[in-house]
Motif scaffolding. Structure first.
Motif, short mmCIF file in Angstrom:
data_model
loop_
_atom_site.label_atom_id
_atom_site.label_comp_id
_atom_site.label_asym_id
_atom_site.label_seq_id
_atom_site.Cartn_x
_atom_site.Cartn_y
_atom_site.Cartn_z
N MET A 359 0.85 -1.20 0.00
CA MET A 359 0.00 0.00 0.00
C MET A 359 0.88 1.25 0.00
N SER A 360 2.01 1.17 0.73
CA SER A 360 2.90 2.34 0.76
C SER A 360 3.55 2.55 -0.60
N VAL A 361 3.91 1.46 -1.26
CA VAL A 361 4.46 1.59 -2.62
C VAL A 361 3.42 2.25 -3.52
N ALA A 362 2.15 1.84 -3.37
CA ALA A 362 1.08 2.44 -4.18
C ALA A 362 0.99 3.95 -3.92
N ALA A 363 1.06 4.35 -2.64
CA ALA A 363 0.93 5.78 -2.30
C ALA A 363 2.15 6.56 -2.77
N MET A 364 3.34 5.99 -2.58
CA MET A 364 4.56 6.71 -2.98
C MET A 364 4.65 6.83 -4.50
N THR A 365 4.17 5.81 -5.20
CA THR A 365 4.13 5.88 -6.66
C THR A 365 3.19 6.99 -7.11
N ALA A 366 2.02 7.04 -6.49
CA ALA A 366 1.04 8.06 -6.87
C ALA A 366 1.59 9.45 -6.59
N SER A 367 2.33 9.58 -5.49
CA SER A 367 2.90 10.88 -5.17
C SER A 367 3.90 11.31 -6.25
N ARG A 368 4.70 10.35 -6.74
CA ARG A 368 5.64 10.67 -7.83
C ARG A 368 4.88 11.07 -9.10
N ILE A 369 3.80 10.32 -9.39
CA ILE A 369 3.02 10.62 -10.61
C ILE A 369 2.39 12.01 -10.50
N ALA A 370 1.89 12.33 -9.31
CA ALA A 370 1.28 13.65 -9.13
C ALA A 370 2.28 14.75 -9.45
N LYS A 371 3.54 14.55 -9.00
CA LYS A 371 4.54 15.61 -9.19
C LYS A 371 5.12 15.61 -10.60
N GLU A 372 5.34 14.39 -11.15
CA GLU A 372 6.13 14.30 -12.39
C GLU A 372 5.32 13.92 -13.62
N GLY A 373 4.08 13.50 -13.40
CA GLY A 373 3.31 12.96 -14.52
C GLY A 373 3.61 11.47 -14.65
#
Ligand SMILES: Cc1cc2nc3c(=O)[nH]c(=O)nc-3n(C[C@H](O)[C@H](O)[C@H](O)COP(=O)(O)OP(=O)(O)OC[C@H]3O[C@@H](n4cnc5c(N)ncnc54)[C@H](O)[C@@H]3O)c2cc1C
Length: 457
Positions: A359-373
């Motif tokens: 779940m943390s990997v999912a959240a950290m991935t989404a955070s990267r996508i939010a910032k970088e696309g």
């Protein structure tokens, strides 16, 4: 207009959708299952019966993506515990001292976490619709082929489509009706679901970007192969453990308890307090599923502390198994992927649940996508932090002196728990060196370790 279609409304799908609303005009999630009407386990998420804790990397990413969500979880009854400051941990080498670090975990039931996140996310999820393939070619994905699942909403010829049912995360409301009649629901980006008649008419949905978030049993490699994309490399490392989980009624004011095996993989057990005055107790290794066997197994762990606790508690449900615990990595980023395709979550990396990372990997991935696309490389970087730790597990014959040093040195303990919690490690090499050379404290006895906590007195 750019439209993103996310396949799978689990945590990785919902969080990726939240992140992508910052980069696309319209984001729609297709989910084959139906969400329950409250925080309850669901069929499409068999692991939702089992223990799910969120570690610090995930807590921080989640709160960044959906401000206030962590407070809402805690207000709904989730418990926050520092590692190892609020945890009673018996590692392979001995008991941990109560050292405070920056590594926290949040313990609650998986259904509660999903519900609170969905409420915050406010993302449109079209339920009962299963992705069945991709459209396009090896150079570009142009959309998704869909099918209905039992009880789904797209059965029959287009004119007979009874309704495009959707939930709005914000209100939890449901609306049905012919697609053209669905005017009241808006996606987070403002488009109405009436803008998606193509699903109902053709069984296809056009997309500028398709995100595979269908989890560990993802069919995406096969769907890509059907478009002519070469095989996606996959590595599978068996974890060697099964899970058996049971809920108990028990007070919340206790530490999280973890009794690890001397060498992985082998027998271990955990107890986490969750919402509603309950504990979630998991045995790992090859635990029996009958009452007597489960209790005996808990008692035969390297320390009987969990058995002693549950002996005084009331069971609150059946013992549930989980055998699907293998580590698996799909290297989408190494393939020549078509434009318009991204994979996230368990579809990319699944590690042995004892690490509590998915779940943390999912959240950290989404955070990267939010910032970088959207980008498969960024997904891979987050995935690899978890993957490397899981597959580098020291096995029999591991360095016992390092293990003892971790118990003796607060700096080294912080290093270990920060790594485990997916946040930057401490890197106080002097402390590490001192601890390993001449500073090895006497290990705590079980009595000393337990008496560090007020509940035991
Ligand atoms: C026993 C166990 C314990 C775990 N404990 C922890 C823990 O303590 N901490 C932690 O961080 N992680 C834990 N995990 C991992 C965690 O469950 C996952 O990482 C997390 O659920 C995110 O996965 P996901 O969203 O990628 O996939 P999933 O959660 O599997 O969600 C996939 C979604 O896609 C839907 N779907 C599937 N196929 C289709 C299709 N064709 N079309 C449309 N929809 C589809 C499914 O219904 C589901 O809703 C545990 C896992 C297991 C098995």
């Amino acid at each position: 207009m750019t439209r993103v279609v996310v396949l799978g409304g689990g945590l990785a799908g919902v969080l990726a959708a939240v992140a992508l609303t910052r980069h696309a005009d319209q984001v729609v999630v297709l989910e084959s299952d139906h969400y329950p009407a409250g925080p309850r386990p669901r069929r499409g998420l068999p692991q939702s019966h089992h223990n799910h804790v969120l570690v610090t990397g995930g807590i921080r990413a989640l709160d960044e993506l959906l401000p206030g969500v962590v407070d809402d979880l805690l207000n709904a009854g989730a418990h926050r515990r520092n590692m190892p400051g609020d945890c009673l941990i018996f590692s392979g080498e001995g008991w941990f001292h109560r050292v405070r670090t920056e590594a926290d975990l949040i313990a609650c039931s998986r259904p509660l976490l999903d519900e609170v996140v969905r409420r915050h996310a406010g993302i449109e999820v079209v339920q009962g619709v299963r992705a069945a393939g991709l459209t396009g070619d090896a150079g570009k994905v142009t959309g998704v082929r869909v099918a209905t699942t039992p009880g789904g909403t797209l059965a029959g010829r287009p004119s007979e489509v009874a309704g495009l049912r959707a939930t709005t995360g914000a209100s939890g409301s449901q609306t049905t009706g012919r697609p053209s009649e669905v005017t009241g629901l808006r996606t987070t980006t403002g488009a109405t679901l009436a803008d998606l008649p193509d699903i109902a008419r053709t069984g296809l949905i056009r997309a500028d970007l398709v995100v595979d978030a269908t989890g560990r049993r993802s069919q995406a490699p096969g769907w890509l192969a059907a478009l002519g994309v070469p095989a996606i490399e996959e590595v599978r490392v068996p974890s060697g453990v099964s899970y058996a989980t049971r809920l108990y009624e028990g007070p919340g004011d206790i530490p999280a308890v973890m009794v690890h095996p001397k060498y992985a993989p082998a027998r271990g057990g955990t107890l986490f307090p969750i919402e509603g005055g309950r504990w979630i107790v998991t045995m790992t290794g090859d635990p029996p599923l009958d009452e007597a066997g489960f209790l005996a197994y808990a008692r035969e762990l390297r320390d009987p502390v969990i058995a002693d606790l549950i002996a005084k508690a009331k069971p609150a449900g059946p013992i549930r198994p989980c055998h699907d615990t293998a580590n698996r990595r799909r290297y989408f980023e190494n393939a020549e992927l078509p434009e318009g395709f991204l994979a996230v979550g368990d579809s990319v990396v699944t590690v042995n649940p004892v690490y509590s990372h998915g779940m943390s990997v999912a959240a950290m991935t989404a955070s990267r996508i939010a910032k970088e696309g959207p980008g498969q490389r960024a997904v891979a970087e987050v995935a690899d932090r978890s993957w490397r730790m899981a597959v580098a597990e020291p096995r029999k014959g591991g360095n016992a002196k390092v293990g003892r040093a971790v118990l003796s040195s607060p700096g080294l303990a912080a290093e270990l728990f920060h790594g485990q919690a997916l946040i930057p490690a401490v890197r106080d090499h002097h402390a590490v060196f001192r601890a390993m050379v001449d500073d090895l404290a006497e290990p705590l006895t079980a009595e000393q370790a337990i008496s560090q906590f007020a509940w035991a007195r």
